[in-house]
Motif scaffolding. Structure first.
Motif, short mmCIF file in Angstrom:
data_model
loop_
_atom_site.label_atom_id
_atom_site.label_comp_id
_atom_site.label_asym_id
_atom_site.label_seq_id
_atom_site.Cartn_x
_atom_site.Cartn_y
_atom_site.Cartn_z
N ALA A 4 7.51 7.69 17.97
CA ALA A 4 7.53 7.86 16.51
C ALA A 4 7.00 6.58 15.88
O ALA A 4 7.56 5.50 16.08
CB ALA A 4 8.92 8.17 16.02
N ILE A 5 5.91 6.70 15.13
CA ILE A 5 5.27 5.57 14.47
C ILE A 5 5.30 5.81 12.96
O ILE A 5 4.99 6.89 12.49
CB ILE A 5 3.82 5.39 14.95
N PHE A 6 5.68 4.78 12.19
CA PHE A 6 5.71 4.88 10.74
C PHE A 6 4.65 3.96 10.14
O PHE A 6 4.52 2.79 10.55
CB PHE A 6 7.08 4.48 10.19
N VAL A 7 3.91 4.46 9.15
CA VAL A 7 2.92 3.66 8.43
C VAL A 7 3.22 3.75 6.95
O VAL A 7 3.57 4.80 6.42
CB VAL A 7 1.48 4.12 8.72
N SER A 8 3.08 2.61 6.26
CA SER A 8 3.39 2.58 4.84
C SER A 8 2.29 3.22 4.00
O SER A 8 2.54 3.64 2.86
CB SER A 8 3.62 1.14 4.39
N ASN A 9 1.07 3.26 4.53
CA ASN A 9 -0.05 3.84 3.79
C ASN A 9 -0.12 5.34 4.07
O ASN A 9 -0.60 5.78 5.10
CB ASN A 9 -1.36 3.16 4.20
N LEU A 10 0.38 6.12 3.13
CA LEU A 10 0.44 7.57 3.30
C LEU A 10 -0.94 8.20 3.38
O LEU A 10 -1.14 9.20 4.07
CB LEU A 10 1.25 8.18 2.16
N ASN A 11 -1.92 7.61 2.69
CA ASN A 11 -3.29 8.15 2.72
C ASN A 11 -3.89 8.05 4.12
O ASN A 11 -4.58 8.97 4.59
CB ASN A 11 -4.17 7.42 1.72
N ASP A 52 0.80 -1.22 0.00
CA ASP A 52 0.00 0.00 0.00
C ASP A 52 0.84 1.28 0.00
O ASP A 52 0.33 2.36 0.23
CB ASP A 52 -0.95 0.02 1.20
N THR A 53 2.13 1.14 -0.23
CA THR A 53 2.99 2.32 -0.21
C THR A 53 3.10 2.96 -1.60
O THR A 53 2.66 2.38 -2.61
CB THR A 53 4.40 1.98 0.30
N THR A 54 3.70 4.12 -1.66
CA THR A 54 4.00 4.80 -2.92
C THR A 54 5.52 4.90 -3.05
O THR A 54 6.20 5.34 -2.12
CB THR A 54 3.40 6.22 -2.95
N VAL A 55 6.05 4.44 -4.17
CA VAL A 55 7.49 4.53 -4.39
C VAL A 55 7.84 5.97 -4.74
O VAL A 55 7.32 6.53 -5.71
CB VAL A 55 7.94 3.57 -5.50
N SER A 56 8.71 6.57 -3.95
CA SER A 56 9.13 7.94 -4.19
C SER A 56 10.10 8.01 -5.37
O SER A 56 9.98 8.85 -6.26
CB SER A 56 9.79 8.52 -2.94
N ARG A 57 11.05 7.07 -5.38
CA ARG A 57 12.07 7.06 -6.43
C ARG A 57 12.88 5.78 -6.28
O ARG A 57 12.66 5.00 -5.36
CB ARG A 57 13.00 8.27 -6.29
N TYR A 58 13.80 5.58 -7.20
CA TYR A 58 14.73 4.45 -7.11
C TYR A 58 16.15 4.98 -7.00
O TYR A 58 16.49 6.02 -7.58
CB TYR A 58 14.60 3.54 -8.33
#
Length: 294
Positions: free
Chosen positions: A274-281, A228-234
């Motif tokens: 600090a909590i990180f979630v892969s779903n930016l939405n 469910d993530t968005t790739v920013s770049r490679y």
């Protein structure tokens, strides 16, 4: 007799911050000594303003633990039947703790705050849908960014569990968000955040707690891309300063850098999460709910 606390809530604002600097992190690399990302000890969250309620809750927590231990003696009853008295005492204590003795937190919402609180709770619980839900527990600066896909920071993480729940010895008329972290458990209420750490309880004022969301770039150590993530770049595992691959390494591989939502919870007393979630939405929805006007 029940211990009843009634809280009136109106349209007071909350402190809120929102920034979007890119913080480049990854989960394993050649790094400096890791620094723990942690909250203060529980004593820092036992201010005089919460002394009454924390004293009552702590006593109930202790009794609840004692009653649970009493049930263990059921295993020894076939050998010593007299021990059946202890589980009976434990059962009586459980009934009293969950009914007569429990602390009641009754909230009277005003000026539309009930809808605001409901939206906030729903946004927190939606985070459970995120493919990655993790807590940043330690971080360190990367010594050689050219061998780490250009990343500048490495961090350790633990899985986070978010649910709707409260301690059994508390009765309330609202839904409570529970966040299970590595070293503590948070219970988010309309006016306060209860903190359980090392078997002890503390609390901070919600209105004095800063909760904000940031957009972060993260490279997973195994180059895994959450669904469910968005790739920013490679980038490249071994990369030159201009972003091109370092051709000295034959096994140099292309690696994905993904967007994550960073959710930060901080208080003057020393709460630091600090909590990180892969779903930016989903992170954005929480950001909107936290910042919602009453």
């Amino acid at each position: 007799m029940k211990n009843i606390f009634t809280i009136n809530l109106n349209s007071r604002g909350i402190r809120y911050e929102s920034e979007e600097p890119i913080v480049k992190v990854q989960s394993d690399s050649n790094v400096t000594e890791m620094q723990e990302v942690q909250s203060a000890e529980i004593e820092a969250f036992q201010g005089v303003e919460y002394k009454d309620i924390l004293t009552k809750l702590s006593k109930l927590k202790m009794l609840n633990t004692f009653s649970s231990i009493c049930f263990i003696f059921l295993l020894f009853c076939p050998v010593k039947p007299a021990l059946i008295l202890l589980p009976v005492i434990g059962l009586v204590f459980k009934i009293l703790i969950y009914t007569t003795w429990r602390v009641s937190l009754i909230y009277n919402f005003q000026d539309g705050y009930e809808a605001t609180y409901k939206n906030r709770v729903d946004a927190w619980l939606k985070l459970r849908k995120s493919a990655d839900l993790m807590q940043k527990t330690a971080s360190g600066k990367i010594k050689n960014r050219k061998t780490a896909a250009g990343m500048s920071e490495s961090f350790k993480w633990e899985k986070v569990k978010i649910s709707s729940g409260k301690p059994a010895y508390i009765h309330t008329n609202v839904k409570v968000v529970r966040i299970d972290l590595k070293r503590e458990t948070l219970y988010i209420l309309p006016d306060k955040i209860l903190i359980e750490k090392n078997g002890k309880l503390g609390a901070v004022d919600y209105l004095k707690t800063t909760i904000y969301v940031r957009k972060n770039e993260i490279k997973n150590g195994d180059c895994h891309i959450p669904s469910d993530t968005t790739v920013s770049r490679y980038s490249w595992q071994y990369v030159n300063r201009d972003g091109s691959p370092d051709k000295r390494f034959k096994d140099n591989k292309k690696v994905p850098i993904c967007w994550y939502g960073g959710i930060y919870i901080q208080s003057p007393e020393g709460l630091n999460v600090a909590i990180f979630v892969s779903n930016l939405n989903l992170a954005s929805e929480l950001e909107i709910a936290i910042n919602q006007e009453y």
